[in-house]
Structures are given as C-alpha cells and as structure tokens.
Motif scaffolding. Structure first.
Motif, PDB file in Angstrom:
ATOM      1  N   THR A  42     -35.838  23.225 -19.086  1.00 18.71           N
ATOM      2  CA  THR A  42     -37.005  22.589 -18.432  1.00 18.71           C
ATOM      3  C   THR A  42     -37.755  23.532 -17.499  1.00 18.71           C
ATOM      4  OG1 THR A  42     -35.905  20.434 -18.491  1.00 18.71           O
ATOM      5  CG2 THR A  42     -37.828  20.628 -17.060  1.00 18.71           C
ATOM      6  N   VAL A  43     -37.034  24.280 -16.644  1.00 21.88           N
ATOM      7  CA  VAL A  43     -37.706  25.050 -15.579  1.00 21.88           C
ATOM      8  C   VAL A  43     -37.959  26.505 -15.951  1.00 21.88           C
ATOM      9  CG1 VAL A  43     -36.662  23.554 -13.870  1.00 21.88           C
ATOM     10  CG2 VAL A  43     -35.558  25.711 -14.432  1.00 21.88           C
ATOM     11  N   GLY A  44     -37.376  27.011 -17.031  1.00 24.86           N
ATOM     12  CA  GLY A  44     -37.582  28.403 -17.422  1.00 24.86           C
ATOM     13  C   GLY A  44     -36.733  29.347 -16.603  1.00 24.86           C
ATOM     14  N   ASN A  45     -37.285  30.524 -16.257  1.00 31.10           N
ATOM     15  CA  ASN A  45     -36.506  31.538 -15.544  1.00 31.10           C
ATOM     16  C   ASN A  45     -36.683  31.412 -14.033  1.00 31.10           C
ATOM     17  OD1 ASN A  45     -37.279  32.767 -18.327  1.00 31.10           O
ATOM     18  ND2 ASN A  45     -35.550  33.996 -17.633  1.00 31.10           N
ATOM     19  N   PHE A  46     -35.599  31.735 -13.332  1.00 27.64           N
ATOM     20  CA  PHE A  46     -35.705  31.887 -11.881  1.00 27.64           C
ATOM     21  C   PHE A  46     -34.573  32.796 -11.423  1.00 27.64           C
ATOM     22  CE2 PHE A  46     -32.922  28.292 -12.372  1.00 27.64           C
ATOM     23  CZ  PHE A  46     -32.000  28.398 -11.351  1.00 27.64           C
ATOM     24  N   THR A  47     -34.494  33.074 -10.134  1.00 31.20           N
ATOM     25  CA  THR A  47     -33.595  34.114  -9.632  1.00 31.20           C
ATOM     26  C   THR A  47     -32.641  33.559  -8.590  1.00 31.20           C
ATOM     27  OG1 THR A  47     -35.172  34.724  -7.898  1.00 31.20           O
ATOM     28  CG2 THR A  47     -35.346  35.879 -10.021  1.00 31.20           C
ATOM     29  N   CYS A  48     -31.731  34.455  -8.120  1.00 26.73           N
ATOM     30  CA  CYS A  48     -30.782  34.088  -7.065  1.00 26.73           C
ATOM     31  C   CYS A  48     -30.611  35.252  -6.101  1.00 26.73           C
ATOM     32  CB  CYS A  48     -29.444  33.681  -7.656  1.00 26.73           C
ATOM     33  SG  CYS A  48     -28.594  34.968  -8.571  1.00 26.73           S
ATOM     34  N   SER A  49     -30.229  34.919  -4.881  1.00 25.56           N
ATOM     35  CA  SER A  49     -29.923  35.918  -3.848  1.00 25.56           C
ATOM     36  C   SER A  49     -28.423  35.905  -3.597  1.00 25.56           C
ATOM     37  CB  SER A  49     -30.679  35.604  -2.559  1.00 25.56           C
ATOM     38  OG  SER A  49     -32.079  35.620  -2.788  1.00 25.56           O
TER      39      SER A  49
END
Length: 434
Positions: free
Chosen positions: A390-397
């Motif tokens: 649903t949301v596609g790509n994203f990142t993490c810290s």
C-alpha cells in the motif's frame, strides 16, 4: 505308576509321583548366592543351567515386565539381592516366557532348617487357556495401573514390606531384607539428576516425621527412570497411616505415572508463555520479553566475557503513513517489517522485538560493535529497497551501541536510544553509534 487304592500308597509312591509330575526342583543358598538343580524337565531344562548363581534365577523369575518377555533395564537389577531371602513358605503364580511363548508357572518355596537355604519347586500349569489371552490382551490404561510402585514403610523399624511393582507382577514382591534406608539410597540413582537433591530431602525420615501428621498425605513431582530405562514424569506420594500413637511413623509410599498429563500441561503452559511474550500485532517479542532477553544477555556477558551489542530501529515518518493511508496500512507495514527483520537476523541468532509503536530493538549477544554496525547498515538498505504493501518504499533510522563491561541494562538502553535519535536528527535513513 500303576493306579491303586489310596490306602496302598506309601511315601515312596508319593515321592515317585512328585518326581514324575513336578517339572523342576532347585535347592538354593541365598547366603552364598548359589543353586543346584535337583530336577529339571520341559522348559526349565532349557531356561536354567544345572547350577549357578541364585540371583540368575531371581532375574528370570521376576525381573521382566508383567505379561511380557521384555527385560527390565539393567539399572534396576541392583534390587535383585533384596528379593532373594524369605522368612517363611511362599507361593506365587508366574508368567515365564520361553521362545516368545508365555508359560503359566506355579512356584512354591520352602525354607530349610531356619537357614538361608530354600527348596524352590516350579511346575508348569495347563497353558492352553493362557496363550490366547497373552496374544490378544493389550494393556488397558486405568487409574489402577497408573500406580507403578507401592510399598509399606515403618520408619521406626527402618523396614519396607508389601512391595508392589505393577509392571513386574500383579502381586506384592518379597523383599524382606530391604530396609527403607537402603531403598532410598538405591532408588535415588533412578531419579533425574536435577531432581535427586529434592528426592533425598523429601524422603528423609526426619523430614517425613516432622512434616506429615497422622492421616495426612504429601507428594511432589519429578522425573524418574522407568523399568525400560526412560525418564518419565511421576508423582511420589507419601501417606502417613493414621493411628492413635503419635510416635507411630508408618507410611504408604506410591509412585504414580503422570507423564502424559504433565507433558501435555507443560506444552500448554509453553504456548501461553509464548503468547505472553509476543507482540499481538507482529508476532515477535513484546517489550517486556525484549527487556528480559537483554537482561539475560548482560548477565551472560558478565559470566563469559562475550561481546554484546544492541540495535534500535525506528521507522521514518511513520505518522505520515497512518495519516495518509490509515492505521490498517500502518499495521501492515509493522508486520511486514517484523517479518523482514526476523528472516534477515535469524542467521545471526539475534533476539528481536517490538519496543513500542514503530520502534524495534535487537539484542546481539556474541557480536562486537563493528559487526553490529555492519548488520544494521545492511538492514537499513534492505528496508529502503523493499516496497511495502500500500505505502511503497520508506526508510528507517538505526542506533547501535556495545554494552560495556559490568554495565547495567538501563545505561545500555539510554545510550542506544540516544544513538537512534542521533540518526533521526542527522537526516534519517542512516546508522549512528553511541
């Protein structure tokens, strides 16, 4: 021998009838552990040597499973000498197996001249009615046969009596020379090593006298070797006989087979333990269990000097996911990330759990700081390259720290948390060390 009126039979005639009809006669000396055959016919000519050790006779007569030719594990043969002495006449019906076939046998024992010498007479009964029974009969599980062992104990006299081992015989076995003190020290070797201390404590005469009032029962569970040599769960039960004499310390002791029910209970408790340790959304460890894993790892580090690192992961802009796509989509992201992390980290034997919200914690026992940073960096790239539902790509810290020598868990938590916030304040989508 010819048939004649009863009044014409002499003692010699009776002796001749005994010689013709009886199958085996042995004279034994319990003191010297020896025997000699006076008469042997049928199966007894093949089962027993003409002379030998008395204990060999005892083993063949008693130390096999009831209604079975299967031998009892060698460890229990330590009790053989205690079943060889008799204080009076003794009679018993036995089932002996020869070439796989059951034979019903009547045994009679006669002490000779108040000594440790005995006359043992063995006679095979009509076997036809027993063969079909042994071929078709299966052991039926019931309350009665869950009791594997029972005996009567007199602590003042230090004696045992009426010993019954249901898997050996349906009738009590003779062990008139076995004291309670001897029994405890012999049977402790059949108790699971980790349970032996508790066994010796709870079966000690002083403990029983102090803790059991007349008419009261006490029990405890432990693992014990069965007659096949396999450790099973049993309940050891002591019941003090109720009398009017406060100084009368007689007990009934029983061993109950509770293996199946205990294993089932432990399995159920394990399932509930796992449920209580897991985050209901992602299925990985919850915060409480993750804290526990860190405490355990720090304690292990102190004992072994192994390296220990901690990794904290926070999803970038996760609030935007919930605001834009809804909480259901956000839940899907958390579940997908948890699965990716578990699959990625399992080769490192890292304990991984949800710390709260969109934060996750990894406990890396046996892993130094530089390796932990490398693991974290590869994971960061893996998340960045993975399209989420649903949301596609994203990142993490990600923040990383190594637990110092003799450091407490609270300090390690604070430092890895600072490292993670340093990563977020440095532009996100990066790994920082503290």
């Amino acid at each position: 021998m010819e048939n004649k009126p009863t009044e014409q039979y002499s003692w010699n005639d009776i002796a001749e009838i005994i010689r013709e009809e009886i199958d085996a006669v042995f004279i034994v000396d319990a003191e010297s552990n020896s025997y000699r055959a006076i008469l042997q016919k049928g199966i007894f000519a093949d089962m027993f040597e003409k002379s030998g050790k008395y204990h060999d006779i005892i083993e063949k007569l008693w130390f096999h499973f009831n209604n079975s030719s299967d031998a009892i594990t060698e460890d229990y043969h330590v009790f053989v000498p205690t079943f060889g002495k008799f204080s009076g006449k003794y009679s018993k019906k036995l089932t002996l197996f020869f070439n796989g076939t059951p034979h019903a046998v009547q045994m009679m024992l006669y002490p000779l001249h108040d000594s440790d010498k005995y006359l043992i007479i063995l006679d095979e009964l009509d076997n036809s009615e027993y063969i079909q029974e042994f071929i078709t009969k299966e052991k039926i599980n019931s309350i009665q046969n869950t009791y594997l062992f029972s005996m009567y104990v007199d602590l003042i006299k230090d004696t045992t009596s009426s010993i019954s081992v249901t898997e050996i015989s349906d009738e009590p076995m003779n062990a008139s020379e076995l004291s309670y003190t001897q029994w405890r020290l012999m049977i402790v070797n059949m108790i699971f090593p980790e349970d032996q201390t508790a066994f010796l404590e709870k079966t000690a005469p002083d403990y029983l006298k102090k803790n059991l009032l007349p008419g009261r029962t006490a029990s405890f569970d432990c693992q014990m070797q069965n007659l096949e040599g396999v450790y099973i769960w049993v309940k050891l039960i002591f019941s003090r006989v109720e009398t009017h004499d406060e100084d009368d310390f007689r007990f009934v002791f029983m061993v109950q087979n509770i293996h199946e029910s205990t294993v089932e209970l432990m399995s159920t408790l394990k399932k509930y333990e796992e449920l209580a340790s897991k985050d209901p959304l992602t299925g990985i460890y919850n915060r409480r269990r993750t804290e526990t894993e860190l405490y355990k790892a720090i304690s292990f580090k102190k004992d072994t000097q192994q390296p220990l690192s901690v990794i904290m992961i926070d999803l970038d802009h996760f609030k935007n996911v919930n605001d834009t796509y809804g909480h259901s989509a956000g839940d899907d992201v958390l579940k997908q990330l948890a699965k990716i992390a578990v699959d990625y980290l399992k080769k490192y034997n890292i304990k991984f759990g949800r710390w709260g919200g969109e934060e996750f914690l990894a406990v890396c026992l046996g892993i130094k700081l530089d390796e932990a940073v490398s693991i974290a960096e590869k994971f960061r790239l893996l998340i960045a390259d993975t399209p989420f539902k649903t949301v596609g790509n994203f990142t993490c810290s990600i923040g990383v720290t190594e637990v110092k020598e003799n450091e407490e868990a609270t300090n390690a938590f604070e430092r890895v948390d600072e490292a993670m916030y340093l990563a977020k304040s440095s532009g996100r989508n990066c790994v920082k060390i503290k």
